[in-house]
Write a protein that holds these residues in place. Structure first.
Motif, short mmCIF file in Angstrom:
data_model
loop_
_atom_site.label_atom_id
_atom_site.label_comp_id
_atom_site.label_asym_id
_atom_site.label_seq_id
_atom_site.Cartn_x
_atom_site.Cartn_y
_atom_site.Cartn_z
N ASN A 1 0.78 -1.27 -0.18
CA ASN A 1 0.05 0.08 -0.07
C ASN A 1 0.98 1.39 -0.06
OD1 ASN A 1 -3.14 -0.20 0.33
ND2 ASN A 1 -2.03 -1.99 1.03
N ILE A 2 1.96 1.41 0.68
CA ILE A 2 2.83 2.26 0.29
C ILE A 2 3.18 2.77 -0.92
CG2 ILE A 2 5.39 3.11 0.74
CD1 ILE A 2 5.08 1.51 3.65
N GLU A 3 3.55 1.41 -1.77
CA GLU A 3 3.89 1.56 -2.97
C GLU A 3 2.70 1.90 -3.95
OE1 GLU A 3 5.82 1.50 -6.73
OE2 GLU A 3 6.55 1.12 -4.77
N LYS A 4 1.71 1.47 -3.56
CA LYS A 4 0.12 1.84 -4.45
C LYS A 4 -0.26 3.24 -4.11
CE LYS A 4 -3.29 -1.19 -3.60
NZ LYS A 4 -4.35 -1.75 -3.20
N ASN A 5 0.19 3.78 -2.85
CA ASN A 5 -0.14 5.09 -2.59
C ASN A 5 0.81 6.19 -3.24
OD1 ASN A 5 -2.94 5.48 -1.04
ND2 ASN A 5 -1.85 3.65 -0.26
N ASN A 6 1.85 5.37 -3.98
CA ASN A 6 2.96 6.62 -4.43
C ASN A 6 3.87 7.06 -3.21
OD1 ASN A 6 2.48 6.04 -7.30
ND2 ASN A 6 0.81 7.66 -6.98
N LEU A 7 4.01 6.47 -2.17
CA LEU A 7 4.93 7.01 -0.85
C LEU A 7 6.17 6.29 -0.90
CD1 LEU A 7 1.72 6.86 1.65
CD2 LEU A 7 2.93 9.04 0.71
N THR A 8 6.51 5.18 -1.80
CA THR A 8 7.77 4.90 -1.49
C THR A 8 9.08 5.58 -1.36
OG1 THR A 8 6.78 2.99 -2.82
CG2 THR A 8 9.49 2.91 -2.50
N ASP A 9 9.00 6.65 -2.31
CA ASP A 9 10.07 7.65 -2.51
C ASP A 9 10.09 8.69 -1.16
OD1 ASP A 9 11.03 6.29 -4.55
OD2 ASP A 9 10.06 7.62 -6.03
N TYR A 10 8.95 8.57 -0.61
CA TYR A 10 8.77 9.60 0.63
C TYR A 10 8.73 9.37 1.89
CZ TYR A 10 7.24 11.33 -4.08
OH TYR A 10 7.35 11.63 -5.35
N LEU A 11 8.35 8.06 2.03
CA LEU A 11 7.94 7.49 3.51
C LEU A 11 8.98 6.90 3.99
CD1 LEU A 11 5.94 7.49 5.86
CD2 LEU A 11 4.91 5.40 4.38
N ASN A 12 9.61 6.96 5.06
CA ASN A 12 10.55 6.00 5.82
C ASN A 12 9.78 5.02 6.78
OD1 ASN A 12 13.21 6.78 4.93
ND2 ASN A 12 12.57 8.73 5.80
N LEU A 13 9.88 3.80 6.73
CA LEU A 13 8.85 2.90 7.41
C LEU A 13 9.77 2.28 8.66
CD1 LEU A 13 6.68 1.19 8.14
CD2 LEU A 13 7.26 -0.34 6.12
#
Length: 441
Positions: free
Chosen positions: A230-242
């Motif tokens: 869902n991080i990928e689906k919501n285009n957050l991969t480049d912006y979200l540290n998990l």
């Protein structure tokens, strides 16, 4: 013009403005976001007897610690508050899962304590409030301490679990993740803390070596996979540290041992000498003797049982960083791994328990991290959970409150060229536009 034309125009205007102003164009012009996830009671080696492809993939794509050492006392609320304050428990003051008052004799259970503001707001500011005061937006989903105010300020968005909350509902877990994704994408939150009550609940009920616990670890792993998808689906991969971690581990209770720790069977000990007691909560206990009875009670208890360690408050081992707080009563104690403390009667029947010495390997927990600021495929040496807070602040580019952690411990996890807020906080929509532009070309 069409969506691609509008997208190109927006990004072109931004790029033109920066170039005209003589500003070099970096890879990121925005403040990255951060999601801290805790799976309660996830022991450091739970992935060694269960297939965990998603946790393994996360480690390959990011950073894994061999294990993490929680704060003492290894309980849920105190350890979670250490993660978001960077303080040892004696310094942040949330010394127990239960609110208690030695004068009124009031003792409240875990869920009720989650809503007692004065228990949490006692001088330490958690990261939610610090981040908000520095211009960010934060959220807390079921995370302990996230539903009360601090110095009059609440977390921007929060959810509190009910006393009847079903911890193991996988469908609800996914719904909660969907909600958190909305917080990031539509509400533009910068920091969210997300809590799951498993595998702790299953470990307590069935024991850490049970098949039920192994099945729950598989559920946790599926959830990690769903989260990353869902991080990928919501285009957050480049912006979200998990970051995925936990509060403590779990060990098997020796329920049938011949030498149980039972206060009601200790020779020469009587509860008539006690003004206030906090026993029957795993392997930890506190006693406030009546006036003039401290020495008497201590002398009776100090060698009462070989598995029980009883101290006067001022003599409690300093390496635990636990006793130097006004909430700690004159006598405190803990028992050896596998042994719980029974008070007036035997009322503890869990098959698994925590709260033991944080040096014991069964109390160690996990740490995984992945995202644009983290190195890939790195395994780091064990470290204490007290150092996580400084890392969180670094990732959010905020100034931390005074704390007991050290950024030098976790800094090697980060890419050397990681950039943070250099040109003001851009909207998530513009961030996504820039990502789409890179993909177009």
């Amino acid at each position: 013009m069409g969506c691609h034309g509008a997208l190109l125009s927006s990004v072109a205007l931004l790029t033109f403005f920066l170039l005209v102003a003589g500003v070099p164009l970096p890879n990121q012009l925005y403040h990255k976001k951060l999601l801290l996830v805790s799976f309660d009671g996830f022991r450091w080696n739970y992935d060694q007897d269960v297939d965990t492809p998603n946790l393994d993939s996360m480690a390959q794509d990011g950073v894994k610690a061999h294990y993490m050492t929680p704060a003492f006392v290894t309980m849920t609320s105190p350890c979670h508050f250490t993660l978001v304050t960077g303080k040892y428990i004696e310094n942040h003051g949330v010394v127990h899962n239960m609110y208690y008052n030695t004068t009124t004799k009031v003792k409240l259970p875990f869920h009720a304590t989650l809503g007692i503001e004065r228990w949490w707001d006692n001088g330490s500011l958690p990261i939610w409030i610090t981040a908000q005061r520095q211009g960010l937006k934060t959220g807390s989903f079921f995370y302990p301490g996230g539903n009360v105010s601090y110095q009059g300020e609440f977390v921007n968005v929060s959810r509190k679990e009910s006393v009847w909350h079903k911890y193991n509902d996988e469908i609800e877990w996914r719904q909660n993740i969907d909600t958190v994704m909305t917080w990031f994408t539509e509400d533009d939150l910068d920091l969210v803390t997300l809590y799951f009550g498993e595998p702790d609940s299953t470990g307590h009920r069935y024991g850490p070596e049970s098949q039920e616990r192994k099945d729950m670890v598989s559920q946790v792993d599926r959830t990690v996979g769903y989260l990353r998808e869902n991080i990928e689906k919501n285009n957050l991969t480049d912006y979200l540290n998990l970051i995925i971690t936990s509060d403590h581990g779990m060990t098997t209770v020796l329920k049938n041992a011949s030498d149980l720790v039972e206060f009601h069977k200790f020779p020469n000990f009587t509860f008539k000498d006690i003004e206030f007691e906090l026993l029957d909560y795993g392997p930890n206990g506190m006693l406030l003797p009546k006036e003039g009875k401290l020495e008497t009670v201590y002398e009776v208890l100090k060698n009462a049982h070989p598995k029980l360690h009883v101290y006067k408050k001022e003599s409690f081992p300093a390496n635990f960083h636990y006793a130097n707080n006004d909430r700690i009563v004159p006598l405190l104690m803990y028992s050896d791994p596998g042994y719980v403390i029974h008070g007036r009667i035997n009322v503890q029947f869990n098959n698994g328990e925590h709260g033991f010495d944080n040096a014991d390997m069964d109390m160690k927990t996990i740490f995984r991290a992945v995202g644009p600021d983290f190195k890939r495929g790195l395994e780091v040496e064990p470290f204490e959970s007290v150092h996580v807070y400084e890392l969180l602040c670094k990732l959010l580019d905020i100034i931390p409150e005074a704390n007991d952690g050290n950024l030098d411990v976790t800094l090697p996890m980060l890419r050397s060229g990681s950039s943070h807020l250099s040109y003001g906080k851009l909207s998530l929509g513009l961030m996504m536009a820039m990502t789409s532009l890179r993909r177009i070309f």
